[in-house]
Motif scaffolding. Structure first.
Motif, PDB file in Angstrom:
ATOM      1  N   VAL A 138       0.890  -1.213  -0.033  1.00  0.00           N
ATOM      2  CA  VAL A 138      -0.116   0.009  -0.067  1.00  0.00           C
ATOM      3  C   VAL A 138       1.025   1.383   0.042  1.00  0.00           C
ATOM      4  CG1 VAL A 138      -1.872   1.467   1.386  1.00  0.00           C
ATOM      5  CG2 VAL A 138      -2.090  -1.254   1.331  1.00  0.00           C
ATOM      6  N   TYR A 139       1.848   1.229   0.756  1.00  0.00           N
ATOM      7  CA  TYR A 139       2.742   2.304   0.987  1.00  0.00           C
ATOM      8  C   TYR A 139       3.663   2.658  -0.601  1.00  0.00           C
ATOM      9  CZ  TYR A 139       0.593   2.051   5.643  1.00  0.00           C
ATOM     10  OH  TYR A 139      -0.434   2.206   6.498  1.00  0.00           O
ATOM     11  N   VAL A 140       4.111   1.448  -0.763  1.00  0.00           N
ATOM     12  CA  VAL A 140       4.846   1.267  -2.096  1.00  0.00           C
ATOM     13  C   VAL A 140       4.344   2.054  -3.342  1.00  0.00           C
ATOM     14  CG1 VAL A 140       6.208   0.183  -3.859  1.00  0.00           C
ATOM     15  CG2 VAL A 140       6.366  -0.476  -1.382  1.00  0.00           C
ATOM     16  N   LYS A 141       2.777   1.789  -3.221  1.00  0.00           N
ATOM     17  CA  LYS A 141       1.970   2.383  -4.242  1.00  0.00           C
ATOM     18  C   LYS A 141       1.978   3.956  -4.036  1.00  0.00           C
ATOM     19  CE  LYS A 141      -0.441  -1.783  -5.340  1.00  0.00           C
ATOM     20  NZ  LYS A 141      -1.713  -2.222  -5.419  1.00  0.00           N
ATOM     21  N   LYS A 142       1.755   4.345  -2.620  1.00  0.00           N
ATOM     22  CA  LYS A 142       1.457   5.641  -2.424  1.00  0.00           C
ATOM     23  C   LYS A 142       2.769   6.480  -2.722  1.00  0.00           C
ATOM     24  CE  LYS A 142      -2.069   5.439   1.077  1.00  0.00           C
ATOM     25  NZ  LYS A 142      -2.595   5.531   2.528  1.00  0.00           N
ATOM     26  N   PHE A 143       3.876   5.939  -2.400  1.00  0.00           N
ATOM     27  CA  PHE A 143       5.278   6.553  -2.754  1.00  0.00           C
ATOM     28  C   PHE A 143       5.431   6.778  -4.106  1.00  0.00           C
ATOM     29  CE2 PHE A 143       9.456   6.248  -3.912  1.00  0.00           C
ATOM     30  CZ  PHE A 143      10.270   6.929  -3.180  1.00  0.00           C
ATOM     31  N   PHE A 144       4.827   5.609  -5.020  1.00  0.00           N
ATOM     32  CA  PHE A 144       4.997   6.003  -6.512  1.00  0.00           C
ATOM     33  C   PHE A 144       4.204   7.000  -6.984  1.00  0.00           C
ATOM     34  CE2 PHE A 144       6.877   1.562  -6.724  1.00  0.00           C
ATOM     35  CZ  PHE A 144       8.147   2.076  -6.950  1.00  0.00           C
ATOM     36  N   GLN A 145       3.112   7.093  -6.291  1.00  0.00           N
ATOM     37  CA  GLN A 145       1.875   8.172  -6.612  1.00  0.00           C
ATOM     38  C   GLN A 145       2.660   9.484  -6.289  1.00  0.00           C
ATOM     39  OE1 GLN A 145      -1.688   7.103  -4.683  1.00  0.00           O
ATOM     40  NE2 GLN A 145      -2.349   5.765  -5.894  1.00  0.00           N
ATOM     41  N   ALA A 193      11.416   3.202  -2.575  1.00  0.00           N
ATOM     42  CA  ALA A 193       9.930   2.918  -2.250  1.00  0.00           C
ATOM     43  C   ALA A 193       9.977   1.892  -1.054  1.00  0.00           C
ATOM     44  CB  ALA A 193       8.985   2.443  -3.419  1.00  0.00           C
ATOM     45  N   HIS A 194      10.662   0.780  -0.972  1.00  0.00           N
ATOM     46  CA  HIS A 194      10.543  -0.130  -0.026  1.00  0.00           C
ATOM     47  C   HIS A 194      11.106   0.244   1.217  1.00  0.00           C
ATOM     48  CE1 HIS A 194       9.003  -3.224  -2.545  1.00  0.00           C
ATOM     49  NE2 HIS A 194       9.886  -2.855  -3.521  1.00  0.00           N
ATOM     50  N   PHE A 195      12.246   1.158   1.300  1.00  0.00           N
ATOM     51  CA  PHE A 195      12.688   1.750   2.353  1.00  0.00           C
ATOM     52  C   PHE A 195      11.881   2.650   3.071  1.00  0.00           C
ATOM     53  CE2 PHE A 195      14.969   5.337   4.607  1.00  0.00           C
ATOM     54  CZ  PHE A 195      15.882   4.453   5.335  1.00  0.00           C
ATOM     55  N   PHE A 196      10.830   3.551   2.279  1.00  0.00           N
ATOM     56  CA  PHE A 196       9.994   4.435   2.703  1.00  0.00           C
ATOM     57  C   PHE A 196       8.847   3.467   3.272  1.00  0.00           C
ATOM     58  CE2 PHE A 196       5.856   6.426   1.682  1.00  0.00           C
ATOM     59  CZ  PHE A 196       6.001   7.513   2.077  1.00  0.00           C
ATOM     60  N   SER A 197       8.183   2.488   2.566  1.00  0.00           N
ATOM     61  CA  SER A 197       7.347   1.655   3.177  1.00  0.00           C
ATOM     62  C   SER A 197       7.631   1.091   4.336  1.00  0.00           C
ATOM     63  CB  SER A 197       6.773   0.509   2.049  1.00  0.00           C
ATOM     64  OG  SER A 197       7.820  -0.147   1.829  1.00  0.00           O
ATOM     65  N   GLN A 198       8.714   0.603   4.813  1.00  0.00           N
ATOM     66  CA  GLN A 198       9.201  -0.071   5.845  1.00  0.00           C
ATOM     67  C   GLN A 198       9.104   0.792   6.839  1.00  0.00           C
ATOM     68  OE1 GLN A 198      12.949  -1.955   4.704  1.00  0.00           O
ATOM     69  NE2 GLN A 198      12.080  -3.369   3.644  1.00  0.00           N
ATOM     70  N   ARG A 199       9.706   2.005   6.704  1.00  0.00           N
ATOM     71  CA  ARG A 199       9.571   3.036   8.013  1.00  0.00           C
ATOM     72  C   ARG A 199       8.346   3.486   8.053  1.00  0.00           C
ATOM     73  NH1 ARG A 199      14.254   2.026   9.369  1.00  0.00           N
ATOM     74  NH2 ARG A 199      15.889   2.705   8.776  1.00  0.00           N
ATOM     75  N   VAL A 200       7.346   3.501   7.241  1.00  0.00           N
ATOM     76  CA  VAL A 200       6.188   3.770   7.412  1.00  0.00           C
ATOM     77  C   VAL A 200       5.298   2.857   8.291  1.00  0.00           C
ATOM     78  CG1 VAL A 200       3.594   4.199   6.571  1.00  0.00           C
ATOM     79  CG2 VAL A 200       5.679   5.361   5.741  1.00  0.00           C
ATOM     80  N   LEU A 201       5.478   1.453   7.988  1.00  0.00           N
ATOM     81  CA  LEU A 201       5.091   0.320   8.783  1.00  0.00           C
ATOM     82  C   LEU A 201       5.555   0.188  10.222  1.00  0.00           C
ATOM     83  CD1 LEU A 201       4.907  -2.503   6.280  1.00  0.00           C
ATOM     84  CD2 LEU A 201       3.088  -1.261   7.303  1.00  0.00           C
TER      85      LEU A 201
END
Length: 156
Positions: free
Chosen positions: A40-47, A68-76
């Motif tokens: 979900v957060y990878v998609k938001k990053f790409f948006q 994108a994966h670094f970003f999503s892991q931090r959000v989680l």
């Protein structure tokens, strides 16, 4: 020896395989797509960063995860500690910038740019190093002499 349809012939080895029912594979609409919590957060990053969608590839020999994966892991991680989703996304973006994992325009250079960066030294030498310039001039003279010899101007 067994009887195949009343004839006294040996039963072929492949006969049992051919009599088995064909394998049934699941239909495309029955296959469930694998989804990870970070998707979900990878998609938001790409948006948010459209440029990285085509440039943010996984490097097979790299140790750092894509932005994108670094970003999503931090959000989680932040959401698990009780931070709201919007705040977690803003903080993850800031953490990525502070750690040098700035999001696009292009988080990783393209393969062509990496190759060009490696070759830049040799290209510079080709045009500026006096030793290499002498070798190139000698090769040009040899090529011109060979061309002249082939066209019949060899002096015979």
């Amino acid at each position: 020896m067994s009887f195949t349809k009343g004839l006294a012939k040996a039963e072929p080895v492949w006969l049992k395989t051919m009599q088995a029912p064909p394998a049934l594979f699941p239909r495309a609409d029955e296959i469930k797509q694998i989804a990870l919590p970070e998707d979900v957060y990878v998609k938001k990053f790409f948006q948010k960063y459209l440029d990285s969608k085509h440039e943010d590839a996984i490097k097979i020999f790299g140790f750092d995860p894509p932005s994108a994966h670094f970003f999503s892991q931090r959000v989680l991680e932040l959401k698990e500690s009780g931070v709201s989703e919007e705040e977690a996304m803003a903080v993850a973006d800031q953490i990525a910038k502070f750690q040098g994992k700035r999001p696009p325009p292009n988080p990783y250079p393209s393969a062509i740019k990496e190759i060009q960066a490696e070759e830049r030294k040799y290209v510079w030498d080709r045009f500026h190093n006096p030793k290499i310039r002498k070798i190139i001039e000698k090769m040009k003279e040899e090529k011109a002499a060979e061309a002249q010899y082939r066209t019949g101007g060899g002096g015979y």
